[in-house]
Motif scaffolding. Structure first.
Motif, PDB file in Angstrom:
ATOM      1  N   PRO A 129     -17.314  12.712  56.342  1.00 38.48           N
ATOM      2  CA  PRO A 129     -16.071  12.639  56.267  1.00 38.48           C
ATOM      3  C   PRO A 129     -15.479  13.927  55.431  1.00 38.48           C
ATOM      4  O   PRO A 129     -16.358  14.496  54.622  1.00 38.48           O
ATOM      5  N   TRP A 130     -14.398  14.309  55.820  1.00 39.73           N
ATOM      6  CA  TRP A 130     -13.650  15.624  55.129  1.00 39.73           C
ATOM      7  C   TRP A 130     -13.321  15.366  53.684  1.00 39.73           C
ATOM      8  O   TRP A 130     -13.346  16.266  52.825  1.00 39.73           O
ATOM      9  N   ILE A 131     -13.151  14.189  53.168  1.00 44.22           N
ATOM     10  CA  ILE A 131     -12.860  13.851  51.757  1.00 44.22           C
ATOM     11  C   ILE A 131     -13.874  13.222  51.295  1.00 44.22           C
ATOM     12  O   ILE A 131     -14.426  12.193  51.725  1.00 44.22           O
ATOM     13  N   GLN A 132     -14.565  13.772  50.125  1.00 44.51           N
ATOM     14  CA  GLN A 132     -15.909  13.244  49.665  1.00 44.51           C
ATOM     15  C   GLN A 132     -15.633  13.060  47.920  1.00 44.51           C
ATOM     16  O   GLN A 132     -15.748  14.010  47.314  1.00 44.51           O
ATOM     17  N   LEU A 133     -15.033  11.949  47.631  1.00 44.83           N
ATOM     18  CA  LEU A 133     -14.299  11.570  46.282  1.00 44.83           C
ATOM     19  C   LEU A 133     -15.634  11.840  45.172  1.00 44.83           C
ATOM     20  O   LEU A 133     -15.174  12.041  44.084  1.00 44.83           O
ATOM     21  N   GLU A 134     -16.892  11.555  45.704  1.00 45.37           N
ATOM     22  CA  GLU A 134     -17.931  11.988  44.490  1.00 45.37           C
ATOM     23  C   GLU A 134     -18.167  13.569  44.026  1.00 45.37           C
ATOM     24  O   GLU A 134     -18.491  13.758  42.903  1.00 45.37           O
ATOM     25  N   GLY A 135     -17.175  14.306  44.438  1.00 43.98           N
ATOM     26  CA  GLY A 135     -17.247  15.675  44.252  1.00 43.98           C
ATOM     27  C   GLY A 135     -16.446  15.941  43.268  1.00 43.98           C
ATOM     28  O   GLY A 135     -16.203  17.359  42.758  1.00 43.98           O
ATOM     29  N   GLY A 136     -15.479  15.112  42.762  1.00 42.04           N
ATOM     30  CA  GLY A 136     -14.721  15.563  41.547  1.00 42.04           C
ATOM     31  C   GLY A 136     -14.368  14.406  40.710  1.00 42.04           C
ATOM     32  O   GLY A 136     -14.561  13.191  41.129  1.00 42.04           O
ATOM     33  N   THR A 137     -13.707  14.507  39.509  1.00 38.51           N
ATOM     34  CA  THR A 137     -13.078  13.428  38.747  1.00 38.51           C
ATOM     35  C   THR A 137     -11.794  12.854  39.309  1.00 38.51           C
ATOM     36  O   THR A 137     -11.170  13.534  40.147  1.00 38.51           O
ATOM     37  N   ALA A 138     -11.453  11.644  38.907  1.00 36.44           N
ATOM     38  CA  ALA A 138     -10.235  11.153  39.307  1.00 36.44           C
ATOM     39  C   ALA A 138      -9.049  11.979  38.910  1.00 36.44           C
ATOM     40  O   ALA A 138      -8.209  12.408  39.825  1.00 36.44           O
ATOM     41  N   GLN A 139      -9.055  12.667  37.769  1.00 40.56           N
ATOM     42  CA  GLN A 139      -7.933  13.316  37.341  1.00 40.56           C
ATOM     43  C   GLN A 139      -7.827  14.537  38.187  1.00 40.56           C
ATOM     44  O   GLN A 139      -6.762  15.356  38.477  1.00 40.56           O
ATOM     45  N   GLN A 140      -9.067  15.220  38.537  1.00 43.93           N
ATOM     46  CA  GLN A 140      -8.897  16.458  39.292  1.00 43.93           C
ATOM     47  C   GLN A 140      -8.546  16.189  40.834  1.00 43.93           C
ATOM     48  O   GLN A 140      -7.635  17.026  41.161  1.00 43.93           O
ATOM     49  N   ILE A 141      -9.005  14.901  41.235  1.00 42.76           N
ATOM     50  CA  ILE A 141      -8.425  14.837  42.817  1.00 42.76           C
ATOM     51  C   ILE A 141      -7.015  14.417  42.605  1.00 42.76           C
ATOM     52  O   ILE A 141      -6.476  14.837  43.649  1.00 42.76           O
ATOM     53  N   GLN A 142      -6.496  13.771  41.565  1.00 45.10           N
ATOM     54  CA  GLN A 142      -5.109  13.396  41.466  1.00 45.10           C
ATOM     55  C   GLN A 142      -4.187  14.899  41.322  1.00 45.10           C
ATOM     56  O   GLN A 142      -3.399  14.907  42.094  1.00 45.10           O
ATOM     57  N   GLU A 143      -4.514  15.801  40.567  1.00 43.14           N
ATOM     58  CA  GLU A 143      -3.983  17.181  40.631  1.00 43.14           C
ATOM     59  C   GLU A 143      -4.044  17.771  41.707  1.00 43.14           C
ATOM     60  O   GLU A 143      -3.011  18.364  42.201  1.00 43.14           O
ATOM     61  N   ALA A 144      -5.145  17.719  42.637  1.00 41.25           N
ATOM     62  CA  ALA A 144      -5.151  18.441  43.834  1.00 41.25           C
ATOM     63  C   ALA A 144      -4.211  17.855  44.841  1.00 41.25           C
ATOM     64  O   ALA A 144      -3.501  18.441  45.595  1.00 41.25           O
ATOM     65  N   ILE A 145      -4.179  16.558  44.791  1.00 41.00           N
ATOM     66  CA  ILE A 145      -3.274  15.772  45.632  1.00 41.00           C
ATOM     67  C   ILE A 145      -2.063  16.052  45.343  1.00 41.00           C
ATOM     68  O   ILE A 145      -0.787  16.411  46.193  1.00 41.00           O
ATOM     69  N   ASP A 146      -1.398  16.035  44.129  1.00 41.15           N
ATOM     70  CA  ASP A 146      -0.241  16.404  43.626  1.00 41.15           C
ATOM     71  C   ASP A 146       0.376  17.753  44.120  1.00 41.15           C
ATOM     72  O   ASP A 146       1.437  17.932  44.299  1.00 41.15           O
TER      73      ASP A 146
END
Length: 69
Positions: A40-57
């Motif tokens: 899958p192209w999104i691999q959530l284990e590669g970052g923290t929840a905060q990092q992922i939220q900031e990227a998505i924002d």
């Protein structure tokens, strides 16, 4: 709507392919999570929840969103 969801223990990432304009902000911003050449192209284990939220924002099209668990 062509939406896929990816989740871990703290959040659910929603990706709507119909809205995506392929700007690449997600992959450039957090390449350890957003890997367009992999499945899958999104691999959530590669970052923290905060990092992922900031990227998505920073997603300009709104194709990436998230829900906190």
């Amino acid at each position: 709507m062509a939406q896929r969801d990816y989740q871990n223990e703290s959040l659910i990432v929603h990706w709507n392919s119909e809205l995506c304009v392929h700007s690449g902000n997600c992959a450039r911003g957090l390449g350890s999570v957003f890997k367009p050449k992999e499945r899958p192209w999104i691999q959530l284990e590669g970052g923290t929840a905060q990092q992922i939220q900031e990227a998505i924002d920073r997603c300009p099209s709104g194709a990436l969103t998230y829900t906190l668990k």
